[in-house]
Scaffold this motif. Structure first.
Motif, PDB file in Angstrom:
ATOM      1  N   ASN A 105       3.237  -0.521  -7.277  1.00 17.90           N
ATOM      2  CA  ASN A 105       3.910  -1.282  -6.225  1.00 17.90           C
ATOM      3  C   ASN A 105       3.031  -1.296  -4.971  1.00 17.90           C
ATOM      4  N   LEU A 131      11.689  -1.763  -6.639  1.00 21.16           N
ATOM      5  CA  LEU A 131      11.140  -2.113  -7.962  1.00 21.16           C
ATOM      6  C   LEU A 131      11.908  -1.428  -9.083  1.00 21.16           C
ATOM      7  N   THR A 176       8.183  -8.240  -5.601  1.00 24.40           N
ATOM      8  CA  THR A 176       8.690  -7.130  -6.431  1.00 24.40           C
ATOM      9  C   THR A 176       9.155  -7.649  -7.789  1.00 24.40           C
TER      10      THR A 176
END
Ligand SMILES: [Zn+2]
Length: 298
Positions: A62, A79, A92
């Motif tokens: 991420n 996420l 995301t």
């Protein structure tokens, strides 16, 4: 190397022979650093000549959240609640979609977390209590082999997670937690590298390792919301959280985990333990909003 504009993805093809494909990811939350450090070390230390099968490593899944110095990405999404994501969605959602495809291709999957900026989590490896008996038994084996003090099986009913994506694809999967509290525990990094290598040994990808001195405690909790750490012991009001217990401490039901106070100290509200047990998650960041979790008891 796999080519992906959303995150860096390193693949090591073993030259010792055929074998499974193990996927190790970290940084699903952008403020957790033990897993990413362990991934870097795993990449550096894995010798293709001593490896059977394939090791895929995504150290910072991420990147958007990491850039924000936060758990969630720049679109505000978590996420770990967004799987399987969408190809044309927000950042995301796109990351979740790309990761989903990689998870589905794996023979086994490890997702490395920690407590991030605001929490500390006692070292544990976790898995979902999936319906498929063969996959469940494999997950138990992986979680125990990983070698942290606690192997924790929890509800398979939670969606949106990397674990639920693996569940739906029938891929044996575990996650791990190790402290956090806005730091990067060197002990946690070393434990994660060893855990991944123990799983690789169990899968026959590398030579067997000497048995661990530690026998994990195994706990399975079938209650519907088990494993959802963000809903336990919500703060009764906004303010400053002052803990009165420590991570790992045994507590009795009703015993205060701590209190939330306002800035003047005029209003103080205690947060009683909802059950007997051991504190496995504890808030370390003092500022808290009403409804935010301050801790989890096993
Ligand atoms: Zn996390």
């Amino acid at each position: 190397m796999p080519d992906n504009p959303l995150f860096q993805h390193h693949a090591i093809r073993g030259r010792r022979g055929e074998g499974p494909t193990l996927l190790v990811i970290a940084g699903v939350h952008g403020d957790e650093f033990e897993g990413p450090a362990a991934c870097r070390r795993l990449i550096a230390e894995t010798e293709p000549d001593a490896l059977s099968g394939n090791l895929h490593v995504i150290p910072m899944a991420n990147e958007s959240a990491c850039r924000c110095r936060a758990r969630c990405g720049s679109d505000g999404l978590d996420l770990a609640r967004t799987f399987p994501g969408r190809a044309g969605g927000s950042i995301t959602e796109r990351v979740a979609h790309a990761l989903s495809g990689i998870i589905r291709e794996a023979s086994a999957f490890i997702d490395l977390h920690s407590g991030g900026t605001i929490m500390e989590v006692a070292p544990l490896s976790g898995y979902m209590l999936v319906q498929d008996a063969g996959v469940l038994e494999r997950q138990r084996d992986l979680a125990r082999a990983f070698g942290l003090p606690l192997a924790w099986g929890t509800s398979a009913a939670l969606d949106g997670r990397s674990m639920s994506e693996a569940r739906d694809a029938g891929v044996p999967a575990i996650y791990a937690e190790y402290l956090g509290g806005a730091r990067c525990s060197e002990e946690g990094v070393a434990a994660y590298v060893e855990g991944c290598r123990r799983v690789m040994a169990l899968l026959g990808m590398i030579d067997p390792m000497p048995p661990s001195q530690l026998v994990p405690e195994c706990v399975e909790d079938t209650s519907p919301g088990s494993g959802h750490m963000q809903i336990c012991h919500p703060a009764p009001m906004e303010g400053i959280f002052v803990p009165s217990v420590q991570l790992g401490e045994e507590v009795r039901r009703g015993q205060p985990l701590g209190m939330v106070v306002d800035y003047l100290g005029a209003e103080q509200r205690s947060i009683p333990a909802e059950r007997d047990g051991r504190v496995i998650v504890l808030r370390t960041y003092p500022r808290v909003d009403a409804g935010e979790s301050v801790g989890v008891i096993l």
